[in-house]
Design a protein around this motif. Structure first.
Motif, PDB file in Angstrom:
ATOM      1  N   VAL A  76     -27.658 -16.803  23.389  1.00  0.00           N
ATOM      2  CA  VAL A  76     -27.453 -17.682  22.233  1.00  0.00           C
ATOM      3  C   VAL A  76     -28.217 -17.117  21.034  1.00  0.00           C
ATOM      4  CG1 VAL A  76     -27.921 -19.984  21.303  1.00  0.00           C
ATOM      5  CG2 VAL A  76     -27.023 -19.727  23.613  1.00  0.00           C
TER       6      VAL A  76
ATOM      7  N   GLY B   3     -24.715 -22.597  25.728  1.00  0.00           N
ATOM      8  CA  GLY B   3     -25.231 -22.835  24.383  1.00  0.00           C
ATOM      9  C   GLY B   3     -26.690 -23.249  24.389  1.00  0.00           C
TER      10      GLY B   3
ATOM     11  N   LEU C 118     -21.412 -25.600  21.929  1.00  0.00           N
ATOM     12  CA  LEU C 118     -22.595 -25.103  21.230  1.00  0.00           C
ATOM     13  C   LEU C 118     -23.857 -25.749  21.775  1.00  0.00           C
ATOM     14  CD1 LEU C 118     -24.027 -23.558  18.953  1.00  0.00           C
ATOM     15  CD2 LEU C 118     -23.486 -25.467  17.425  1.00  0.00           C
TER      16      LEU C 118
ATOM     17  N   GLU D  32     -27.400 -20.179  15.924  1.00  0.00           N
ATOM     18  CA  GLU D  32     -26.808 -21.281  16.700  1.00  0.00           C
ATOM     19  C   GLU D  32     -27.869 -22.330  17.036  1.00  0.00           C
ATOM     20  OE1 GLU D  32     -23.147 -19.368  19.210  1.00  0.00           O
ATOM     21  OE2 GLU D  32     -25.152 -18.620  19.678  1.00  0.00           O
TER      22      GLU D  32
END
Length: 405
Positions: free
Chosen positions: A142, A220, A208, A146
């Protein structure tokens, strides 16, 4: 350098033993360097621990060795070190050091504490938290951007439910978002409110962000709501982490462009001297920090699906194998390297998130477990569970040590 140095702070004398001992072997920073850091950011660091019981995470052999966790305050301590009895879900209790002033903070550093780990409560009411803590924990692969995107979602959700969000780097791979609340809520209510935040973030950014507790099911950024349980602590503001980076409070306008490596034991004192503490107003803005709206959201969300009654412990649906249980991460990773050398074709198919490195914690010690999720390996090519590369018994030490609560 002498065997001890006396630091005068908060009207007291704190004796720093072995001030020249290297705590950070990779950079050469010593115990005295760590003390000087906390003196430089003292006002901010104290804000994070003031009047709170502390779990002592002691790196007595430097940050490259595993720490041990000490809940009970040492019997041999200065008369001015205050303690408070904190009760754990197990039914045990421990008289823990209270972060009353900067002298107490430096005294814990002398014991080998690098980062500071306070509970989200203040004396005298240790059953009513005054902080909600969101720990954003990314799975491997990740990006930092993000993580930041999820931090802003956390800010938005908290704000929509009447809470002011305060951001800080974690000093590691993740990010922290805090909110002060008015004391009066139980730990159970606090955790339920934090889980509601996590589930709401997940609903807004599926793929996400995740609120899934089981590591092999995450993708995520994991919004870790369980840090609000009674027995959990989080590294506080201005804590130096074993990485040498600092868990640094930020203003929201600087979050988007920040990078965690910019905030270190070397750089943060100058930042603090020049700009002060972005969290300086935190306590004054917490007068109406209610959980009522988040608890209503939790009720709307309903309970999570659970395993049918009578089915026993939860069983993973993922094809997991365990590689190592080791006293140190280095030993565990060395075992994983041996496993990969035996299974190079399988190792080549693994995604970063398929390698599950778990930092496990007992009552007083930490250890590392490594598992592999074979979801990206064709079923016919998946190796079976083998004897562990490292088969450390993490409970042996616990069985031979007195309880720490």
């Amino acid at each position: 350098m002498s065997d001890a140095e006396i630091i005068e702070v908060a009207g007291r004398e704190v004796r720093i033993t072995s001030p020249g001992r290297v705590v950070f072997p990779r950079t050469g920073h010593t115990k005295l360097d760590l003390v000087r850091f906390y003196l430089a950011v003292g006002e901010g660091a104290l804000r994070g621990v003031a009047d709170r019981p502390l779990v002592l995470k002691r790196f007595v052999h430097g940050v490259d060795a595993e720490p041990f966790f000490q809940k009970r305050a040492p019997a041999k301590r200065p008369a001015w070190i205050e303690v408070a009895e904190f009760r754990y879900p197990s039914g045990r209790s421990a008289e823990e050091v209270v972060g009353r002033d900067l002298a107490a903070l430096l005294w814990t550093v002398n014991l080998g504490c690098v980062d500071l780990n306070p509970h989200p409560v203040r004396v005298p009411d240790l059953d009513r938290p005054d902080e909600l803590r969101i720990d954003l924990d990314p799975v491997p692969g990740v990006s930092w951007d993000e993580i930041v995107d999820v931090a802003f979602l956390a800010r938005d959700v908290l704000g929509e439910h009447g809470l002011t969000a305060w951001p800080k780097t974690s000093g590691s791979r993740g990010f922290h978002v805090y909110a002060r609340i008015t004391p009066g809520w139980t730990f159970q209510e606090l955790r339920r409110a934090a889980e509601a935040v996590a589930r709401e973030i997940e609903s807004r950014a599926p793929g996400l962000a995740t609120s899934h507790w089981w590591k092999e099911e995450r993708q995520g950024v994991f919004v870790d709501f369980n840090q609000n349980a009674r027995d959990r602590t989080v590294a506080s503001a201005y804590s130096v982490r074993p990485t040498g980076l600092v868990s640094t409070p930020l203003a929201w306008e600087e979050v988007r462009g920040c990078r965690p490596e910019a905030f270190s034991i070397d750089t943060v004192p100058a930042r603090f001297a020049a700009a002060g503490d972005p969290w300086a107003a935190m306590d004054s803005q917490a007068v109406e920090g209610s959980l009522e709206s988040l608890l209503a959201l939790a009720k709307e969300q309903g309970p999570r699906p659970r395993a049918p009654k009578g089915t026993g412990r939860r069983q993973s649906t993922m094809p997991l194998i365990e590689i190592a249980r080791a006293e140190t991460k280095a030993e565990a990773m060395a075992g994983f390297d041996r496993w990969k050398a035996r299974h190079p074709d399988v190792a080549a198919l693994l995604e970063p998130a398929d390698v599950l490195v778990d930092s496990m914690r007992g009552r007083s010690s930490a250890w590392t477990r490594i598992r592999v999720n074979l979801q990206h390996v064709p079923e016919g090519e998946r190796p079976a569970q083998e004897a562990l590369e490292v088969d450390y018994d993490p409970w042996a030490r616990e069985r031979h040590q007195p309880s720490e609560g």
